[in-house]
Structures are given as structure tokens and as C-alpha cells.
Design an enzyme around this catalytic site. Structure first.
Site, PDB file in Angstrom:
ATOM      1  N   ASP A 483       0.808  -1.216   0.000  1.00 12.41           N
ATOM      2  CA  ASP A 483       0.000   0.000   0.000  1.00 12.41           C
ATOM      3  C   ASP A 483       0.843   1.268   0.000  1.00 12.41           C
ATOM      4  O   ASP A 483       0.328   2.354  -0.244  1.00 12.41           O
ATOM      5  CB  ASP A 483      -0.856   0.027   1.282  1.00 12.41           C
TER       6      ASP A 483
HETATM    7  C1  BGC Z   1       0.375   1.200   6.351  1.00  2.09           C
HETATM    8  C2  BGC Z   1       0.031   0.043   5.471  1.00  2.09           C
HETATM    9  C3  BGC Z   1      -1.448   0.009   5.244  1.00  2.09           C
HETATM   10  C4  BGC Z   1      -1.916   1.356   4.701  1.00  2.09           C
HETATM   11  C5  BGC Z   1      -3.386   1.425   4.374  1.00  2.09           C
HETATM   12  C6  BGC Z   1      -0.214   2.472   5.811  1.00  2.09           C
HETATM   13  O1  BGC Z   1       0.013   3.508   6.688  1.00  2.09           O
HETATM   14  O2  BGC Z   1       1.758   1.301   6.454  1.00  2.09           O
HETATM   15  O3  BGC Z   1       0.507  -1.146   6.047  1.00  2.09           O
HETATM   16  O4  BGC Z   1      -1.746  -1.005   4.352  1.00  2.09           O
HETATM   17  O5  BGC Z   1      -1.589   2.359   5.599  1.00  2.09           O
HETATM   18  O6  BGC Z   1      -4.187   1.430   5.490  1.00  2.09           O
HETATM   19  C1  NOJ Z   2      -1.613  -3.794   5.484  1.00  2.20           C
HETATM   20  C2  NOJ Z   2      -2.813  -3.802   4.608  1.00  2.20           C
HETATM   21  O1  NOJ Z   2      -3.943  -4.190   5.342  1.00  2.20           O
HETATM   22  C3  NOJ Z   2      -2.597  -4.743   3.446  1.00  2.20           C
HETATM   23  O2  NOJ Z   2      -3.707  -4.697   2.590  1.00  2.20           O
HETATM   24  C4  NOJ Z   2      -1.341  -4.403   2.724  1.00  2.20           C
HETATM   25  O3  NOJ Z   2      -1.150  -5.350   1.700  1.00  2.20           O
HETATM   26  C5  NOJ Z   2      -0.153  -4.384   3.648  1.00  2.20           C
HETATM   27  N1  NOJ Z   2      -0.427  -3.496   4.750  1.00  2.20           N
HETATM   28  C6  NOJ Z   2       1.136  -3.960   2.953  1.00  2.20           C
HETATM   29  O4  NOJ Z   2       1.140  -2.609   2.647  1.00  2.20           O
END
Ligand code: BGC
Ligand code: NOJ
Length: 803
Positions: A483
Site C-alpha cells: 500500500d
Molecule cells: C500502512 C500500510 C497500510 C496502509 C493502508 C499504511 O500507513 O503502512 O501497512 O496497508 O496504511 O491502510
Molecule cells: C496492510 C494492509 O492491510 C494490506 O492490505 C497491505 O497489503 C499491507 N499493509 C502492505 O502494505
């Protein structure tokens, strides 16, 4: 260092001191009513939706971290103590917290009184039950004053913690005997209320928090408790609570049990009131009488235990690796249930107010859950597919209560559609139920748009086919699985969302990771439609797969490993050409498990991953970490080195590499990586790891972080499902397939074999794997071909594999 131990016989983790490095929590409830409970009895409850139907209050970012929750006070002479240590904080003579499957037990002892508090959510009922048993183990009579208290949340957890100008006026309760009803907003549009009740006559109560606590005090030292009284306060606005007081006398050796019930009730609109403004309580009364006696309670707890015995009995293993068995047989499967239920919504780190259910998250969670309750997986697949758009793209998230896509985040995460293929094919391989493909499912939940689920899958696949970039690789969109790799927006405004700000749509940035996904799931889709007789479609899809595979092998290959992506300016990311972020884990895992580049690329890619990303706890996301913010990469570079997506061990993607090792037949590589972060294997490092030793956490800080080895964000992570897939289907090699169960173990040299029991399509397969000269598969005494155990007529089938 440890803070407890595993009791595998009881399927419990026993915590032997309250001061664990962080609250170590458990989840209660399987459907509908859910509670979180920490090892000091903190936590919160909600019905279905942690944002919109929050029952009890929890203060994230509170000091101390875990204040409130379920507050029990036992007053014995001058001493006030709590069976779970908090909130009273009085040192106990003995303390134990036993987290079991769907229940938690606290055992506390203080100056001759023993308390056992067992908390659970019974099957099929919307309530939490707390059984408090007090035993006088001294030789004197004890006269105790006992309080049990909860603090109500005014339902919408976001509003509850922000909109005080309204909220401090609306709180309302009703009191009836030993029950406090919480009915805020019931007078107007809510058709639900909650209650807290004890099955004995109360000596007094309080429902106004500030009256009960008194000025300048908190839950650790309420004024009412200090004075051993109740004010019988009736909340009107401010903060409604339910604090119930009992006077309990115990002769030496005597034991008494009290049942506290925290319940949630919905009433049909026309039956809301029994008199003007008065709650119609029939449904609450029914719930209370269903759980009114210790016998009823014990029966409910036994039912719950039997339920878990049945569920976990669907897959068990016995090997020389006690810790592997413990993970597979108990805790990993348990966490799969929790992630299936919660997605990324409610934990001590996920506030339950934001993300709701994630599209990709829920699809992946299902991979580790589908063998447990396939019917629920089926329903979930339809819910998820219903937030897809007609062009195949999808909303990224939805709220469990209304199941509508979350418009704030929207769509554009280009890996999302393919996860739908992943979970649907997993479901069909598990169940053989092809009828799910005919299920009429709407797009974006709009009536009239319904199409068979197969059409949703088709559009998912086509979305990737039609969204490719300059190198023929899939376009990344806002982000793919990672993400935080945001290549199409350049955010320089503090506080702006890295994912959704749209100030630069290059239409060019590409993902090698999605290429890996497409090769794997494109092939799976092609196989599926081929089985349905749609040969031409299968061919067309395979042709596209080949194109993407070629692109991944050429433009996606860096010489020693797979590249990660191409940015908006067509520059490679995750390449030796970069100064930082030269290698990323995701494509090494997914491209190798998808078979891209065969053995030659696979062996090289995994060796490079070990060399550059390997640490004591697994493989880090990337190396070298980004040392400064780069707007053309996005959130990934916002994290200090070693944390989160910027170079922690992001546990979710490690099992992909474990599976990649299995694809290459490297059992030692697979097992070594598996054990580096499987919780039971690192229990001894609990002081460094800090989160619960019985469940996976999202991240473990990498080598560049100040607190190397410290885990964060326990429980709600795709690591649970993928680790279960990696160990059960990769290392143990037991894989559901359309025409039967495949058994293809990939064991380390240190394991000579194992036995396993697996229920598959109603048949119990008893599997023995051993080493020997005469390799091969024997099914019910007869040699079989390859690794396929054909579907058996049942009810049992004996399988022996010699490796
Ligand atoms: C986090 C991710 C997460 C994303 C969306 C980010 O701040 O590091 O792990 O998937 O937010 O919620
Ligand atoms: C947490 C999110 O819930 C997931 O969808 C994502 O793939 C990982 N972070 C990596 O960014």
C-alpha cells in the site's frame, strides 16, 4: 525471556505475570458479538461492526495503555484488588491469565481469597458472559464487597471520541433490579440497546461514571469502591456506565459464583417501547434467563470448547516438531478465524473506526480459513465481489454492517481484482462447489447489475489484461499489495493520504509483483474456465499470461533478482541501478512461486533475497532502506528505516518466499524461513519481540531500526492465512485440488515425516509421510499416480507417502 507457557493439552497460552511487554490479547466471539480481552481484562466489545456498533468504550493511545475494559474490584477489609491485576493494580499473591480458544480465564489470589474469572462469548448469542467464582481459602469468615463495571460507548466509536458537544447530553440508562440498560439514542433512531447484569441481587449500583469514580480519579481507584458504597446514580448525559455492587460473605472454604452478562439486543421498530420511553425488554429477559445459572454457563463453555475441537479437528498434524504442531493444530488456525472475522478492523492497533474490511485482505484471509467453515467463506466471497465495479476494478474496503464500498478510499489498487480469483479458486478446490460461479452477484451493490460470479472473475482478469504499461507489465494504480509504494501521486502536503491523493496520474507506473500474481492467478482462472468447457477463453487468457510472463522475465528481471516496479518516469524500482531500495521481497516470493523464469531465476532470486534481506526474523521488505522521503515513491519512504514497509520484516510476505522454496523443492530453505518468525519458535525472545507469542504480528523491526526485532501490530495480518497456507500446503504439502487431495511434502532434512488428519469434502484422510527407499504414494493400500489422492468415497481414506 518468556512471560508464560503453552499448554497444548488445554489449547491455552498461560501468562504467568501481568506485566507483559504489551497487553497480550485474545478474541472472544465467532459471529455477531465480539470482544477483545487483554491479559489484565482490558478491551472492548462490539456487535458486528467495531465502528458503528461499539458497545463498550476503549481509549486508544491512553495512558496507561490498557485502562478500563471490564473492571472488577474485590474489597476485603482495607484491601481492594482485581482478579486480573488491573484496574486496581494491587499486587496479587498469585496471578494467571489463560487465553484459550474463544475464552479467557483469570486466576487471582489475595489474602485468603481466590478469584476465578472466566470470560467468553457463547455460541449463537449476542452477549459476553463473565463468571466470577470467589473462594475463601482462609480459615476466617470473609465479608467482601464486590464491584463489576463497564463503561458504555455511545455506539458510533468515531462520534463517541470526537463529538462531545452532543454526546455529553445524550447518554441514557434504565435500571431494573440487577440490570443496567444502556439506551442512548434509543429514544430516536436506534433500534438496539445493551445491558450489563449480574445474576444476584445487587446491594447498589452506579450508572454515572464521574459519580462512581469521583473527581481526580480513574478506574484504578474509584471513590465508590474506596468507600465500599454505591451512590445509585442515574446517568443523564455525560458518561454512562454500569457498576454493580454485591455484598458477599464467605465462610472458610466456601465458594460462590456470580454470572455477569453483557448483552446486545435489537428490537423491531414497532416493539421498541413497553411504555412511553421505556425499553421493551422481553428479548433481554430471554437472554438473561438463557444464561442465568452456573450450569447454563458451564454448558455454554463446553459447547464452545467442543466447537473448537470439531473445527480444529479438520486439520491436525503430529510431527517431531512440537512447535510446528502447536502452530498448525491450534494457534495459526485460530488466528485465521480471527482475521477472517475482523479483517483489519478491530484490534489494539487497528482502531475499528477506519478501515473496515479490506478487499485484498479479506480475499487473502479466506485462504487460511476456507477449510474450517466453507459456507462462511462462500458468503464472504459474494460480499466481496459485490463491491467490484463493472470494469473489474474494486472498492478497496467496505464496512461490515452495510457491506457498501468505502467511497473515501475508492478504488485503483490494481492487485485487488486478482485476489478475488485467488480466493474463489481456493474455495472451489476445497469444496468442489462450482455452483458458486453461477451465484448472481451485483456490481457496486447496485440492484439490476447482477451477473454470475464467474463474470466477476472474468472482469478481474480482464482488468489486468487491459491495464498494462510501457513494458507490458501490469499497471500498479494507487498501489499494489504494498500500500505504501505509491508511484502515481506525489504528495507533499502534510496529513494528506498517500494512497488517495490524485495529483499525478502517470498511467505508466508498472508492478512486477502484479505480474507474478497474474501469472499465478491468470493460470488458475484459465484452468477453471477450461474445466467449465470454455476452451477458447482459457487459451486467450493463457496467451495474455505468456505475454506478462515474458515481460516479467525480461523487463522485470534485474540480473540477480526480480525488479519491483517501474515508476511514473519508467525508471526501475528494486534494481541495482537504484541507490536505495535495490531489492524488494514481494516479487521474489510471488514471481518464483508463480514459476516465472523457472528454476534458474528462482534459485537466484531466493539466494539474493536471503543475502540482502535476510535477518534473524525472516526477510525484510527491501534493502537498503530509504533514508529520506521521496515523493515519487510515496508512503514507503515516509517511514524511518527498518519500520513498516520501509525495511521491516513485513511478516505477510515471508510465507510467499516459503512457498517459493517449496516450488523449488527446497525443504530446508522453506522450513528455515518458516521458523524464523512463527510465534511459537520465538517465544523465548518475548522480551525483544514484545507482542503475543501465540499469534503473528504484522511487522518485526528490521536491522536498520533502533529496536531491531521488536514486533508491532499483532493479530490482524494476512500473515496468519499465508503462514497456514505455507506450512500446510507447502511444507507439509497437503493441497486441496479439484480432483482430489494432493500430498506433496517439502520437508527439511531435520524432519523424517509426520502424520496428519485432514477432512476434505466430507472424508477424513489419514496421512502418513515417511522417508524410505521406495518413493511414492499409496492410497488405501494401492499405489497411486503422482501426488494426487483421488476423491474417496469415504468416510475415511488412508494415505501413505514415502519421500
Ligand atoms: C500502512 C500500510 C497500510 C496502509 C493502508 C499504511 O500507513 O503502512 O501497512 O496497508 O496504511 O491502510
Ligand atoms: C496492510 C494492509 O492491510 C494490506 O492490505 C497491505 O497489503 C499491507 N499493509 C502492505 O502494505
Amino acid at each position: 525471556m518468556r512471560y508464560g507457557y503453552f499448554d497444548d493439552g488445554a489449547r491455552e497460552y498461560v501468562i504467568t505475570r501481568p506485566d507483559t511487554p504489551l497487553p497480550w490479547i485474545n478474541y472472544l466471539g465467532n459471529q455477531g458479538f465480539f470482544s477483545l480481552i487483554s491479559n489484565t481484562c482490558g478491551g472492548y466489545a462490539f456487535y458486528r461492526d467495531a465502528k458503528l456498533r461499539r458497545i463498550t468504550r476503549f481509549r486508544y493511545n491512553n495512558v496507561p495503555h490498557d485502562d478500563g475494559g471490564r473492571c472488577f474490584y474485590i474489597c476485603d477489609g482495607d484491601v481492594t484488588w482485581s482478579p486480573a491485576f488491573l484496574p486496581a493494580k494491587t499486587p496479587l499473591d498469585t496471578y494467571r491469565c489463560r487465553h484459550g480458544l474463544g475464552y479467557t480465564v483469570f486466576e487471582g489470589e489475595k489474602q485468603g481469597v481466590k478469584a476465578e474469572l472466566t470470560v467468553m462469548v457463547p455460541m449463537g448469542a449476542a452477549c459476553e458472559l463473565q463468571k466470577l467464582t470467589l473462594t475463601n481459602i482462609s480459615d476466617e469468615k470473609k465479608q467482601l464487597t464486590v464491584y463489576g463495571a463497564v463503561e458504555w460507548c455511545l455506539w458510533n466509536a468515531v462520534d463517541d471520541s470526537t463529538n462531545f458537544q452532543r454526546n455529553w447530553n445524550i447518554g441514557e440508562v434504565e435500571i431494573e433490579g440487577s440490570t443496567v440498560y444502556h439506551k442512548t439514542e434509543y429514544r430516536e433512531r436506534r433500534d438496539h440497546y445493551a445491558f450489563y447484569s449480574v445474576n444476584a441481587p445487587v446491594a447498589g449500583f452506579d450508572t454515572d461514571r464521574d459519580t462512581f469514580l469521583g473527581r481526580f480519579r480513574g478506574w484504578s481507584d474509584p471513590q465508590a469502591v474506596e468507600q465500599r458504597i454505591s451512590y445509585n446514580s442515574k446517568a443523564s448525559g455525560w458518561a454512562p456506565i454500569a457498576a454493580l455492587r454485591l455484598d458477599v460473605s464467605l465462610a472458610p472454604g466456601e465458594s460462590r459464583s456470580f454470572l455477569y452478562r453483557l448483552g446486545y439486543v435489537e428490537t423491531p421498530r414497532e416493539e421498541k417501547f413497553s411504555a412511553p420511553g421505556v425499553i421493551h425488554k422481553t428479548r433481554a429477559h430471554a437472554l438473561l434467563s438463557a444464561y442465568d445459572t452456573v450450569e447454563q454457563y458451564d454448558k455454554a463453555l463446553n459447547e464452545l470448547k467442543a466447537y473448537w475441537t470439531g473445527l480444529l479437528g479438520r486439520f491436525t498434524v503430529k510431527s517431531s516438531e512440537e512447535k510446528l504442531d502447536r502452530m498448525v493444530n491450534i494457534w495459526n488456525q485460530y488466528q485465521c478465524m480471527v482475521t477472517f472475522n475482523m479483517s483489519r478492523s478491530a484490534s489494539y492497533y487497528e482502531s475499528g473506526m477506519g478501515r473496515g474490511m479490506g478487499f485484498r485482505d479479506s480475499c487473502q484471509d479466506l485462504l487460511g480459513f476456507v477449510h474450517l467453515i466453507p459456507e462462511r467463506a462462500r458468503e464472504r466471497i459474494i460480499d466481496i465481489a459485490s463491491i467490484q465495479f463493472p470494469d473489474g476494478s474494486t472498492y478497496h474496503q467496505y464496512q461490515p454492517l452495510d457491506k457498501r464500498g468505502n467511497a473515501d478510499v475508492g478504488s485503483g489498487f490494481n492487485d485487488d481484482p486478482l485476489w478475488l480469483v485467488a480466493c474463489t479458486t481456493a474455495y472451489i478446490r476445497e469444496t468442489g462447489d462450482f455452483t458458486i460461479l453461477d451465484e448472481l452477484t451485483p456490481f457496486n451493490n447496485e440492484k439490476g447489475t447482477e451477473a454470475p460470479l464467474l463474470e466477476h472473475l472474468r472482469r478481474s482478469v480482464n482488468y489486468t489484461v487491459t491495464h498494462r504499461g510501457p513494458h507490458g507489465l501490469p499497471l500498479i494504480g494507487r498501489a499494489d499489495w504494498n500500500d505504501c509504494l505509491n508511484l502515481n501521486c506525489f504528495s507533499n502536503t502534510p496529513g494528506e493520504s498517500f494512497q488517495t491523493c490524485s495529483n499525478f496520474e502517470s498511467g505508466k507506473a508498472e508492478s512486477v509483483f502484479i505480474a507474478g500474481m497474474f501469472v499465478k492467478y491468470g493460470k488458475e482462472y484459465a484452468e477453471l474456465v477450461d474445466r467449465l468447457g470454455l476452451r477458447d477463453e482459457a487459451k486467450t487468457v493463457l496467451a495474455a499470461v505468456e505475454e506478462v510472463e515474458t515481460a516479467a522475465r525480461t523487463a522485470g528481471w534485474d540480473g540477480e533478482w526480480f525488479r519491483r516496479a517501474y515508476d511514473a518516469f519508467e525508471r526501475p524500482i528494486g534494481s541495482k541501478e537504484n541507490d536505495e531500495g535495490q531489492i524488494f521481497i514481494e516479487p521474489q516470493g510471488f514471481c518464483v512461486l508463480a514459476g516465472i523464469g523457472g528454476r534458474e531465476y528462482g534459485v537466484k532470486a531466493l539466494a539474493s533475497a536471503q543475502k540482502h534481506l535476510g535477518n534473524d526474523y525472516g526477510l525484510e521488505v527491501l534493502h537498503p532502506c530509504y533514508t529520506a522521503y521521496r515523493d515519487y515513491l510515496g508512503e514507503i519512504s515516509s517511514y524511518p528505516p527498518g519500520y513498516k514497509e520501509n525495511g521491516s520484516v513485513f511478516c505477510h510476505n515471508n510465507p510467499w518466499v516459503t512457498l517459493a522454496y517449496c516450488t523449488l523443492g527446497d525443504g530446508n530453505g522453506a522450513f528455515d524461513l518458516y521458523t524464523r518468525n512463527a510465534p511459537a519458535y520465538i517465544e523465548d525472545k518475548s522480551d525483544i519481540h514484545r507482542t503475543e507469542p501465540y499469534c503473528y504480528s504484522q511487522t518485526i523491526a528490521g536491522r536498520d531500526a533502533q529496536n531491531y526485532g521488536e514486533a508491532k501490530n499483532s493479530w490482524l495480518t494476512g500473515t496468519a492465512a499465508w503462514s497456514f497456507v505455507a506450512v500446510s500446503q507447502g511444507i507439509l504439502g497437503i493441497r486441496p485440488d479439484y480432483d482430489g487431495l494432493r500430498v506433496h511434502p517439502c520437508l527439511p532434512d531435520s524432519m523424517d515425516g509426520f502424520t496428519a488428519s485432514r477432512i476434505f469434502r466430507g472424508v477424513r484422510y489419514g496421512i502418513t509421510v515417511r522417508r524410505g527407499e521406495k518413493k511414492g504414494l499409496v492410497v488405501d493400500g494401492k499405489p497411486a499416480v503422482g501426488d494426487l489422492v483421488p476423491l474417496s468415497a469415504g468416510p475415511v481414506c488412508t494415505v501413505t507417502v514415502t519421500i
